[in-house]
Motif scaffolding. Structure first.
Motif, short mmCIF file in Angstrom:
data_model
loop_
_atom_site.label_atom_id
_atom_site.label_comp_id
_atom_site.label_asym_id
_atom_site.label_seq_id
_atom_site.Cartn_x
_atom_site.Cartn_y
_atom_site.Cartn_z
N THR A 52 79.29 26.07 28.86
CA THR A 52 78.12 25.66 28.34
C THR A 52 77.89 26.49 27.02
O THR A 52 77.72 27.80 27.26
N LYS A 104 75.57 10.30 31.72
CA LYS A 104 75.63 11.60 32.29
C LYS A 104 74.27 12.11 32.20
O LYS A 104 74.38 13.24 33.07
N ALA A 120 73.42 14.46 35.77
CA ALA A 120 73.07 15.80 35.73
C ALA A 120 71.75 16.18 36.27
O ALA A 120 71.65 17.29 36.87
N HIS A 136 71.34 23.86 34.58
CA HIS A 136 72.57 23.33 33.89
C HIS A 136 73.67 24.20 33.23
O HIS A 136 74.68 23.71 32.91
N ARG A 152 77.38 22.79 33.43
CA ARG A 152 77.03 21.38 33.72
C ARG A 152 77.03 20.66 32.63
O ARG A 152 77.25 19.47 32.65
#
Length: 209
Positions: free
Chosen positions: A3, A49, A53, A160, A163
């Motif tokens: 990320t 998505k 998520a 996140h 992710r």
């Protein structure tokens, strides 16, 4: 997934984030209300998505974030004058309007409905990301479903990191609660969710609610 953490103050952040969105990736974006988990709102695969998520039910509609009121007609039709009156008063700002959706907006974004929720966020970097991406950004709050809404980039990172493709750090959200949602598809406007704009403020423009 690695990320990216992007500062809103960096000169290339908006372009990097826009490129990710154009290529189907997820970007957490700052707004004045809460951080949003953004995807190209016209790309069904990208929108899917978001639901994965967040762990969000697939029939839960998403808000389309646009760069200004001139974009309303690109994604909505049968737009009443009240919508433009509200936009003039409260946009950019924490107000979302529900209007009839054009066919270009996929059902995955609208939760299977014939309407779509739109708003223009009061955050310079996010509006620039939307402008550079050339697409509306579907973005619910970035928290995992059932958790408190994310109001800092650190909150988003906690949920996140690894992710999603990127997180844009724009500092703490100024309003800190979700946007007010008003349904303008009927003759009489309906308040669907209280938020950053009060009913009293809406009544000043609408006269009825």
């Amino acid at each position: 997934m690695n990320t990216l953490f992007l500062s809103a103050a960096a000169p290339d952040t908006a372009l990097v984030a826009a490129d990710i969105l154009k290529n189907g990736g997820l970007v957490a974006i700052p707004t004045e209300t809460v951080y949003g988990l953004g995807a190209n709102g016209l790309d069904e695969e990208a929108v899917a998505k978001i639901f994965i998520a967040k762990g969000r039910p697939q029939d839960n509609p998403l808000i389309l974030h646009i760069s200004g009121p001139e974009q309303i007609e690109l994604f909505c039709h049968h737009i009443p004058q009240k919508a433009y009156d509200l936009a003039e008063k409260f946009w950019p700002g924490p107000l979302t309007m529900v209007l009839p959706a054009r066919d270009t907006v996929p059902k995955r974004t609208t939760g299977g409905l014939s309407t779509v929720a739109v708003r223009c966020p009061d955050c310079d970097v996010t509006r620039e990301i939307i402008r550079l991406a050339g697409v509306p950004v579907a973005a619910p709050s970035a928290n995992i479903s059932g958790k408190p809404s994310t109001t800092t980039a650190a909150h988003v990172r906690h949920d996140h990191d690894g992710r999603i493709a990127a997180i844009v750090d724009g500092g703490a959200c100024r309003v800190g609660v979700e946007s007010t949602i008003v349904d303008l598809t009927e003759e009489r406007p309906r308040l669907l969710r209280p938020g950053g704009i009060t009913p009293e403020q809406l009544l000043e423009v609408l006269g009825d609610l």
